[in-house]
Design an enzyme around this catalytic site. Sequence first.
Site, PDB file in Angstrom:
ATOM      1  N   ARG A  73      -8.402  -0.017  -6.124  1.00 28.27           N
ATOM      2  CA  ARG A  73      -8.334   0.941  -5.233  1.00 28.27           C
ATOM      3  C   ARG A  73      -8.552   2.507  -6.040  1.00 28.27           C
ATOM      4  O   ARG A  73      -7.768   2.582  -6.842  1.00 28.27           O
ATOM      5  CB  ARG A  73      -7.189   1.216  -4.130  1.00 28.27           C
ATOM      6  CG  ARG A  73      -6.849  -0.095  -3.438  1.00 28.27           C
ATOM      7  CD  ARG A  73      -5.996   0.113  -2.179  1.00 28.27           C
ATOM      8  NE  ARG A  73      -6.568   0.880  -1.200  1.00 28.27           N
ATOM      9  CZ  ARG A  73      -5.700   1.469  -0.303  1.00 28.27           C
ATOM     10  NH1 ARG A  73      -4.388   1.258  -0.453  1.00 28.27           N
ATOM     11  NH2 ARG A  73      -6.289   2.180   0.512  1.00 28.27           N
ATOM     12  N   ARG A  92       0.989  -1.219  -0.017  1.00 32.31           N
ATOM     13  CA  ARG A  92      -0.002  -0.308   0.015  1.00 32.31           C
ATOM     14  C   ARG A  92       0.828   1.348   0.063  1.00 32.31           C
ATOM     15  O   ARG A  92       2.124   1.263  -0.033  1.00 32.31           O
ATOM     16  CB  ARG A  92      -0.828   0.153   1.203  1.00 32.31           C
ATOM     17  CG  ARG A  92      -0.598  -0.527   2.542  1.00 32.31           C
ATOM     18  CD  ARG A  92       0.511   0.393   2.981  1.00 32.31           C
ATOM     19  NE  ARG A  92       0.335   1.632   3.337  1.00 32.31           N
ATOM     20  CZ  ARG A  92       1.152   2.401   3.541  1.00 32.31           C
ATOM     21  NH1 ARG A  92       2.517   2.221   3.488  1.00 32.31           N
ATOM     22  NH2 ARG A  92       0.956   3.829   3.675  1.00 32.31           N
ATOM     23  N   GLY A  93       0.307   2.555  -0.029  1.00 32.06           N
ATOM     24  CA  GLY A  93       1.011   3.774  -0.322  1.00 32.06           C
ATOM     25  C   GLY A  93       0.870   4.000  -1.833  1.00 32.06           C
ATOM     26  O   GLY A  93       1.111   3.175  -2.764  1.00 32.06           O
ATOM     27  N   ALA A  94       0.783   5.318  -1.833  1.00 29.40           N
ATOM     28  CA  ALA A  94       0.593   5.865  -3.478  1.00 29.40           C
ATOM     29  C   ALA A  94       1.633   5.317  -4.185  1.00 29.40           C
ATOM     30  O   ALA A  94       1.287   4.849  -5.296  1.00 29.40           O
ATOM     31  CB  ALA A  94       0.324   7.383  -3.297  1.00 29.40           C
ATOM     32  N   ASN A 118      -5.383  12.413   1.324  1.00 25.23           N
ATOM     33  CA  ASN A 118      -4.459  11.482   2.048  1.00 25.23           C
ATOM     34  C   ASN A 118      -5.282  10.912   3.012  1.00 25.23           C
ATOM     35  O   ASN A 118      -6.536  11.044   3.127  1.00 25.23           O
ATOM     36  CB  ASN A 118      -3.439  12.375   2.698  1.00 25.23           C
ATOM     37  CG  ASN A 118      -2.064  11.692   3.295  1.00 25.23           C
ATOM     38  OD1 ASN A 118      -1.673  10.647   2.401  1.00 25.23           O
ATOM     39  ND2 ASN A 118      -1.798  11.740   4.321  1.00 25.23           N
ATOM     40  N   ASP A 170      -2.358  11.109  -1.760  1.00 21.01           N
ATOM     41  CA  ASP A 170      -2.676   9.938  -2.969  1.00 21.01           C
ATOM     42  C   ASP A 170      -3.073  10.745  -4.168  1.00 21.01           C
ATOM     43  O   ASP A 170      -2.938  10.191  -5.229  1.00 21.01           O
ATOM     44  CB  ASP A 170      -3.567   9.228  -1.996  1.00 21.01           C
ATOM     45  CG  ASP A 170      -3.104   8.272  -1.199  1.00 21.01           C
ATOM     46  OD1 ASP A 170      -2.693   7.350  -1.324  1.00 21.01           O
ATOM     47  OD2 ASP A 170      -2.995   8.944   0.105  1.00 21.01           O
TER      48      ASP A 170
HETATM   49  O1  MRU Z   1      -4.236   3.274   2.694  1.00 22.90           O
HETATM   50  P1  MRU Z   1      -3.042   3.554   2.266  1.00 22.90           P
HETATM   51  O2  MRU Z   1      -1.913   2.976   3.307  1.00 22.90           O
HETATM   52  O3  MRU Z   1      -2.585   3.021   0.968  1.00 22.90           O
HETATM   53  O4  MRU Z   1      -2.864   5.317   2.524  1.00 22.90           O
HETATM   54  C1  MRU Z   1      -1.368   5.667   2.228  1.00 22.90           C
HETATM   55  C2  MRU Z   1      -1.423   7.372   2.551  1.00 22.90           C
HETATM   56  O5  MRU Z   1      -2.596   7.711   2.665  1.00 22.90           O
HETATM   57  C3  MRU Z   1      -0.022   7.784   2.316  1.00 22.90           C
HETATM   58  O6  MRU Z   1      -0.063   8.668   3.133  1.00 22.90           O
HETATM   59  C4  MRU Z   1      -0.023   8.291   0.937  1.00 22.90           C
HETATM   60  O7  MRU Z   1      -0.333   7.133  -0.002  1.00 22.90           O
HETATM   61  C5  MRU Z   1       1.232   8.672   0.595  1.00 22.90           C
HETATM   62  S1  MRU Z   1       2.240   7.731   0.255  1.00 22.90           S
HETATM   63  C6  MRU Z   1       3.720   8.339   0.401  1.00 22.90           C
END
Ligand code: MRU
Length: 345
Positions: free
Chosen positions: A75, A32-34, A230, A220
């Site tokens: 997602r 996960r994470g953008a 975010n 995101d």
């Molecule tokens: O649901 P997630 O864990 O994918 O959400 C991630 C976030 O909101 C992060 O802050 C965002 O993706 C930035 S990642 C550098």
Amino acid sequence: MIDQRLLPHRFEVASLNNYRETAQAIRDMALRGAGAIGVAGGYGMAQAAIEAKDLPKKSFKAYMREAAEALKATRPTAVGLFHAVDRCLAVASRGRVEKRVERVVDEADNIALEDLAASQRIGEYGSKLINDGCRILTHCNAGALAFIDYGTALSPIRFAVKQGKRVFVYVDETRPRSQGAKLTAWELQQEGIPYALIVDNAAGYYMRRGEVDMVIVGADRIAANGDAANKIGTYEKAVLAHENGIPFYVAAPKMTFDPDCQTGDDITIEERSPDEVNWVWGEDEDGKLTRVRISAKDTPARNPSFDVTPAKYISGIVTEVGVLAPPYGESIREALSEPRKGSLG
Ligand code: MRU
């Protein structure tokens, strides 16, 4: 890829053998994470190209479109996924048939390398905002685990420490999936960067006591006017920071900007399973990973996974081309017109 659902208790590398398994890993948030989601989208398309390599041109294209739809359907909020999948689909659809697999794999690699370079540059530019002794609050995990490496919000912190600056980080636990408690705290612990884990509701307490000098978070998807989506809870931190005169920065590469969203109201917010609110995962006294219910049976719950911070609360957007200042409509347009840059070294 690292199975992030098991961290910080287990460090296991999962193998995803085809684009469907990669899509499932994104949906289930094993990854996960953008940034990481975007890169995985690119490699999912590379897997699809390899899976379809012997198909005739028409069927190959159909297979790639099918894979693209499946990956995009995982997602909705992080725009990097859509950018990556569309880039790979474009290179899969043009040029010599015998080179098509190689082209898609190369494009997926390029997306990963650009992601890495952007995180490094964000670290460079963002570290200039961090003074020696700075006490920083961050929300969710915008670290190396959320990208290829370095991260976004955590990258300036890493660079500042490397420059010899002393920092202290308040890490929001970030319910319901606790990316702060499980991932950000673990990354900082691994690097010996001083931090304290706090419950999400404690941020206002430390801000009002004057114990927070800066807030830095990831994003995101960022709309054309600078509104930033975010992890759920980010908006509250922005309002609290504003109320207490604390600078609030968003760190994100250009691939996070979505000119098709005029404002944050145009950004699709993912709603995930209520189970994530009613149950939590953790390690029990015997070291066994287990799930426990924290609410009464059949408790109705809502679980929006992201929120939008209006641009008016954002002091600056730290990107790979520099720190953008308001009005963001203009500075984002300028940033997007800048050519892509290669890595730092
Ligand atoms: O649901 P997630 O864990 O994918 O959400 C991630 C976030 O909101 C992060 O802050 C965002 O993706 C930035 S990642 C550098």
